[in-house]
Motif scaffolding. Structure first.
Motif, PDB file in Angstrom:
ATOM      1  N   GLU A   1      35.613  67.473 -10.170  1.00 11.89           N
ATOM      2  CA  GLU A   1      34.246  67.836 -10.533  1.00 11.89           C
ATOM      3  C   GLU A   1      33.589  68.641  -9.417  1.00 11.89           C
ATOM      4  O   GLU A   1      32.890  69.633  -9.679  1.00 11.89           O
ATOM      5  CB  GLU A   1      33.423  66.590 -10.820  1.00 11.89           C
ATOM      6  N   ALA A   2      33.816  68.237  -8.168  1.00  9.15           N
ATOM      7  CA  ALA A   2      33.210  68.947  -7.047  1.00  9.15           C
ATOM      8  C   ALA A   2      33.686  70.405  -6.995  1.00  9.15           C
ATOM      9  O   ALA A   2      32.885  71.323  -6.780  1.00  9.15           O
ATOM     10  CB  ALA A   2      33.540  68.241  -5.740  1.00  9.15           C
TER      11      ALA A   2
ATOM     12  N   VAL B   1      31.988  72.425  -9.650  1.00 10.75           N
ATOM     13  CA  VAL B   1      30.621  72.790  -9.255  1.00 10.75           C
ATOM     14  C   VAL B   1      30.652  74.067  -8.419  1.00 10.75           C
ATOM     15  O   VAL B   1      29.843  74.980  -8.609  1.00 10.75           O
ATOM     16  CB  VAL B   1      29.959  71.637  -8.478  1.00 10.75           C
ATOM     17  N   CYS B   2      31.601  74.139  -7.492  1.00  7.72           N
ATOM     18  CA  CYS B   2      31.726  75.334  -6.648  1.00  7.72           C
ATOM     19  C   CYS B   2      32.093  76.560  -7.479  1.00  7.72           C
ATOM     20  O   CYS B   2      31.528  77.643  -7.301  1.00  7.72           O
ATOM     21  CB  CYS B   2      32.774  75.107  -5.565  1.00  7.72           C
TER      22      CYS B   2
ATOM     23  N   LEU C   1      27.727  63.317  -8.008  1.00  5.48           N
ATOM     24  CA  LEU C   1      29.156  63.349  -8.316  1.00  5.48           C
ATOM     25  C   LEU C   1      29.634  62.045  -8.947  1.00  5.48           C
ATOM     26  O   LEU C   1      29.295  60.961  -8.487  1.00  5.48           O
ATOM     27  CB  LEU C   1      29.960  63.617  -7.042  1.00  5.48           C
TER      28      LEU C   1
ATOM     29  N   GLN D   1      21.778  74.212  -5.537  1.00 14.09           N
ATOM     30  CA  GLN D   1      21.353  73.000  -6.224  1.00 14.09           C
ATOM     31  C   GLN D   1      22.218  71.819  -5.795  1.00 14.09           C
ATOM     32  O   GLN D   1      23.405  71.976  -5.518  1.00 14.09           O
ATOM     33  CB  GLN D   1      21.451  73.191  -7.743  1.00 14.09           C
TER      34      GLN D   1
ATOM     35  N   THR E   1      28.290  56.372  -9.182  1.00 15.52           N
ATOM     36  CA  THR E   1      26.938  56.652  -8.694  1.00 15.52           C
ATOM     37  C   THR E   1      26.171  55.353  -8.449  1.00 15.52           C
ATOM     38  O   THR E   1      24.972  55.380  -8.175  1.00 15.52           O
ATOM     39  CB  THR E   1      26.166  57.503  -9.726  1.00 15.52           C
TER      40      THR E   1
ATOM     41  N   TRP F   1      34.191  59.459  -4.983  1.00 14.25           N
ATOM     42  CA  TRP F   1      33.254  60.312  -5.717  1.00 14.25           C
ATOM     43  C   TRP F   1      33.366  60.125  -7.227  1.00 14.25           C
ATOM     44  O   TRP F   1      33.209  61.063  -8.005  1.00 14.25           O
ATOM     45  CB  TRP F   1      33.445  61.781  -5.339  1.00 14.25           C
TER      46      TRP F   1
ATOM     47  N   THR G   1      25.949  75.097  -1.920  1.00 14.30           N
ATOM     48  CA  THR G   1      25.312  75.224  -3.232  1.00 14.30           C
ATOM     49  C   THR G   1      23.800  75.105  -3.122  1.00 14.30           C
ATOM     50  O   THR G   1      23.274  74.266  -2.390  1.00 14.30           O
ATOM     51  CB  THR G   1      25.837  74.157  -4.204  1.00 14.30           C
TER      52      THR G   1
ATOM     53  N   SER H   1      24.119  68.060  -6.415  1.00 16.26           N
ATOM     54  CA  SER H   1      24.936  67.499  -7.489  1.00 16.26           C
ATOM     55  C   SER H   1      25.093  66.005  -7.300  1.00 16.26           C
ATOM     56  O   SER H   1      25.246  65.524  -6.171  1.00 16.26           O
ATOM     57  CB  SER H   1      26.326  68.140  -7.498  1.00 16.26           C
TER      58      SER H   1
ATOM     59  N   HIS I   1      23.826  68.789  -1.822  1.00 14.67           N
ATOM     60  CA  HIS I   1      24.535  70.071  -1.839  1.00 14.67           C
ATOM     61  C   HIS I   1      26.037  69.858  -1.617  1.00 14.67           C
ATOM     62  O   HIS I   1      26.488  68.767  -1.251  1.00 14.67           O
ATOM     63  CB  HIS I   1      23.993  70.979  -0.730  1.00 14.67           C
TER      64      HIS I   1
ATOM     65  N   SER J   1      21.405  63.425  -5.305  1.00 17.68           N
ATOM     66  CA  SER J   1      21.849  64.767  -5.648  1.00 17.68           C
ATOM     67  C   SER J   1      21.875  65.617  -4.378  1.00 17.68           C
ATOM     68  O   SER J   1      20.833  66.050  -3.880  1.00 17.68           O
ATOM     69  CB  SER J   1      20.890  65.395  -6.680  1.00 17.68           C
TER      70      SER J   1
END
Length: 276
Positions: free
Chosen positions: A129-130, A133-134, A123, A119, A237, A234, A117, A121, A268, A266
């Protein structure tokens, strides 16, 4: 005055002749009624060649399907290779009929995609969620297919999340081959680093374990979980760290760079295409 029978007969014969009209000789095809009443008009068909009739014409127009420069055919209905939808009789369908990409003109798969990616992320929603994102990154870039993140939890291994029905090459979006099959992802080395984004751009190769070059993996070189360094599978945070890979390298550090990055960072993600 006496009228002879011969005179009466002559008068009747003359009147009968005057009232009879040959249907083939009159304008418009009018035919006298047998009782001497109103006439009727016969319709004119294509085969009618009489004078005064109108001949009809039937026109049949055939429209050929429009074929674009990439070989796809417009107006395709149902199961059709090249329409961008993977049907039950297709292995893939990228919306064209070109051979020199990831899906052959016959909708037979020749390779799987992988990208990192562009950008980073943060998580907190686990593997779901991961993967989202993909999916979002691929959709934004107009990439077909289904994608999963190369990411492990304490109970789920990345190597078990990225599996393929066929032992085919995995390639970056610049067509560089990363491995010859998914099984080679745990061999300890790649043929090329996964450093090309969903947009087809080669990302800057910065020092390892920084936000610019680190990739969330939580995964050892053998594809198994890197225990206790996965930011609560994951989902958090706060505190601790997550094991990361290094996108610039093709050795084992692509997935295990030997460092743990703060869970609030954050980073990739590696996104692998999988079978739908």
């Amino acid at each position: 005055m006496r009228v002879t029978s011969s005179l009466v007969l002559a008068l009747v014969s003359g009147l009968a002749a005057a009232c009879f009209v040959d249907p083939g000789s009159g304008s418009g095809g009018a035919t006298g009624d047998a009782t001497g009443g109103t006439g009727t008009t016969s319709p004119t068909s294509d085969a009618d060649a009489s004078s005064g009739g109108t001949t009809g014409m039937t026109v049949t127009t055939t429209v050929d399907p429009v074929t674009s420069s990439d070989g796809s055919t417009g107006g395709c209905e149902g199961m059709c290779c090249g329409d961008g939808t993977v049907d039950v009789n297709e292995q893939c369908d990228d919306g064209n009929k070109v051979d020199d990409d990831f899906c052959a003109a016959s909708c037979v798969r020749v390779a799987y995609r992988v990208f990192v990616t562009k950008q980073g992320s943060v998580l907190s929603g686990g593997l779901t969620e991961a993967d989202e994102v993909c999916h979002a990154a691929a959709a934004t870039a107009g990439l077909p297919g289904v994608y999963r993140a190369w990411l492990s939890t304490l109970t789920v291994s990345a190597k078990d999340r990225v599996t393929h029905k066929q032992a085919l090459p995995i390639r970056r979006l610049d067509n560089q081959t990363v491995v010859m099959s998914a099984a080679d992802l745990v061999s300890g080395s790649l043929l090329a680093p996964i450093a090309v984004s969903e947009a087809g751009e080669l990302l800057p190769l910065m020092p390892a374990c920084t936000e610019e070059s680190a990739v969330w993996t939580g995964t050892l070189a053998n594809g198994e979980p890197n225990a206790d360094t996965n930011c609560g599978d994951w989902t958090t945070t706060m505190g601790g760290g997550g094991a990361a890979g290094f996108l610039a390298n093709a050795d084992a550090s692509w997935t295990d760079a030997g460092c743990a990055v703060a869970c609030g960072a954050s980073l990739h993600l590696y996104c692998f295409e999988v079978d739908p």
